[in-house]
Enzyme design. Structure first.
Site, PDB file in Angstrom:
ATOM      1  N   GLY A  46       0.712  -1.250   0.121  1.00 14.51           N
ATOM      2  CA  GLY A  46      -0.202   0.089  -0.006  1.00 14.51           C
ATOM      3  C   GLY A  46       0.833   1.196   0.071  1.00 14.51           C
ATOM      4  O   GLY A  46       2.145   0.996   0.569  1.00 14.51           O
ATOM      5  N   GLN A  51       2.853   9.969   1.174  1.00 13.52           N
ATOM      6  CA  GLN A  51       4.147   9.338   1.407  1.00 13.52           C
ATOM      7  C   GLN A  51       5.092   9.738   0.353  1.00 13.52           C
ATOM      8  O   GLN A  51       6.341   9.302   0.411  1.00 13.52           O
ATOM      9  CB  GLN A  51       4.109   7.940   1.410  1.00 13.52           C
ATOM     10  CG  GLN A  51       3.387   7.345   2.734  1.00 13.52           C
ATOM     11  CD  GLN A  51       3.261   5.983   2.590  1.00 13.52           C
ATOM     12  OE1 GLN A  51       2.372   5.219   2.046  1.00 13.52           O
ATOM     13  NE2 GLN A  51       4.389   5.469   3.115  1.00 13.52           N
ATOM     14  N   CYS A  94       6.169   0.067   7.521  1.00 21.62           N
ATOM     15  CA  CYS A  94       5.889   1.257   6.572  1.00 21.62           C
ATOM     16  C   CYS A  94       6.899   1.704   5.763  1.00 21.62           C
ATOM     17  O   CYS A  94       7.986   1.741   6.382  1.00 21.62           O
ATOM     18  CB  CYS A  94       5.309   2.250   7.585  1.00 21.62           C
ATOM     19  SG  CYS A  94       4.766   3.808   6.674  1.00 21.62           S
ATOM     20  N   LEU A  95       6.668   1.741   4.583  1.00 24.28           N
ATOM     21  CA  LEU A  95       7.628   2.222   3.663  1.00 24.28           C
ATOM     22  C   LEU A  95       8.154   3.577   4.082  1.00 24.28           C
ATOM     23  O   LEU A  95       9.463   3.869   3.583  1.00 24.28           O
ATOM     24  CB  LEU A  95       6.955   2.458   2.229  1.00 24.28           C
ATOM     25  CG  LEU A  95       6.684   1.102   1.411  1.00 24.28           C
ATOM     26  CD1 LEU A  95       6.156   1.141   0.200  1.00 24.28           C
ATOM     27  CD2 LEU A  95       7.712   0.137   1.567  1.00 24.28           C
ATOM     28  N   HIS A 136      -4.236   1.344   7.657  1.00 25.63           N
ATOM     29  CA  HIS A 136      -3.019   2.237   7.714  1.00 25.63           C
ATOM     30  C   HIS A 136      -2.901   3.306   6.529  1.00 25.63           C
ATOM     31  O   HIS A 136      -2.250   4.273   6.964  1.00 25.63           O
ATOM     32  CB  HIS A 136      -1.891   1.062   7.563  1.00 25.63           C
ATOM     33  CG  HIS A 136      -0.399   1.476   7.282  1.00 25.63           C
ATOM     34  ND1 HIS A 136       0.375   1.164   8.325  1.00 25.63           N
ATOM     35  CD2 HIS A 136       0.422   1.990   6.609  1.00 25.63           C
ATOM     36  CE1 HIS A 136       1.716   1.682   8.055  1.00 25.63           C
ATOM     37  NE2 HIS A 136       1.479   2.299   6.856  1.00 25.63           N
ATOM     38  N   GLU A 137      -3.218   3.057   5.252  1.00 23.14           N
ATOM     39  CA  GLU A 137      -3.016   4.032   4.347  1.00 23.14           C
ATOM     40  C   GLU A 137      -4.016   5.077   4.381  1.00 23.14           C
ATOM     41  O   GLU A 137      -3.537   6.060   4.146  1.00 23.14           O
ATOM     42  CB  GLU A 137      -3.402   3.183   3.003  1.00 23.14           C
ATOM     43  CG  GLU A 137      -2.321   2.083   2.568  1.00 23.14           C
ATOM     44  CD  GLU A 137      -0.828   2.584   2.546  1.00 23.14           C
ATOM     45  OE1 GLU A 137      -0.420   3.620   2.446  1.00 23.14           O
ATOM     46  OE2 GLU A 137       0.034   1.504   3.017  1.00 23.14           O
ATOM     47  N   HIS A 140      -2.416   7.553   6.791  1.00 20.64           N
ATOM     48  CA  HIS A 140      -1.503   8.272   6.060  1.00 20.64           C
ATOM     49  C   HIS A 140      -2.111   9.788   5.639  1.00 20.64           C
ATOM     50  O   HIS A 140      -1.428  10.868   5.734  1.00 20.64           O
ATOM     51  CB  HIS A 140      -0.718   7.770   5.171  1.00 20.64           C
ATOM     52  CG  HIS A 140       0.482   6.931   5.520  1.00 20.64           C
ATOM     53  ND1 HIS A 140       1.617   7.342   6.010  1.00 20.64           N
ATOM     54  CD2 HIS A 140       0.767   5.646   5.471  1.00 20.64           C
ATOM     55  CE1 HIS A 140       2.476   6.450   6.376  1.00 20.64           C
ATOM     56  NE2 HIS A 140       1.876   5.295   5.946  1.00 20.64           N
TER      57      HIS A 140
END
Length: 169
Positions: A46, A51, A94-95, A136-137, A140
């Site tokens: 995701g 991000q 997380c990226l 999660h996304e 963000h």
């Protein structure tokens, strides 16, 4: 389509709230394509527009592509319209927080409503890892990170890793 640089902690853009998509333009379509390219290359499951520094309420996900066929989903202006009372504890990476994994408690099932790139509205329920991924996304887009959802003890354990990321910023 192109890959974009993923912002990492402590970049202040990760804490900004994204603006709603008012009109589906070529810029929004290109953003969605770039998010998918960037997510798959990372490789993640995701990725939210915030991000990569784009302050639009857009995220992409493909919760199962690492274990099955690709099934990308692009969500514009996503909103959680229902959450189960049942909770699950799941390890989240997380990226934007490379090398950090935290155990986060979230609703086990959620129903999400979003706009598609074609302009239509869609609603779907998610369970398991997919439910964790959409939450999660979606977080963000409001400037919230998974590390915000852990207690003091877990936060203290990841503090050295956060300091390393801060030092390399």
């Amino acid at each position: 389509m192109s890959r974009r640089r993923i912002l990492c902690w402590p970049d202040p853009a990760l804490r900004r709230k994204a603006a709603p998509v008012e009109e589906i333009t070529a810029e929004i379509r290109d953003l969605a394509a770039d998010l998918l390219d960037t997510m798959y290359a990372a490789p993640g499951r995701g990725l939210a527009a915030t991000q990569i520094g784009a302050m639009h309420r857009v995220f992409v996900m493909d919760a199962e592509w690492k274990t099955g066929p690709a099934n990308p989903v692009i969500m514009l202006n996503p909103e959680i319209v229902w959450s189960a009372s049942e909770r699950v504890l799941c390890d989240e990476g997380c990226l934007s927080l490379p090398g950090i994994v935290v155990a986060v408690e979230r609703p086990a099932e959620v129903k999400l409503r979003w706009q598609t790139l074609c302009g239509g509205m869609r609603e779907e329920s998610y369970r398991g890892f997919a439910a964790v991924c959409v939450q999660h996304e979606r977080d963000h887009l409001d400037g919230q990170l998974c590390i915000d959802l852990v207690g003091d003890e877990a936060r203290a354990m990841i503090a050295p890793a956060l300091r390393r990321l801060e030092a390399s910023a």
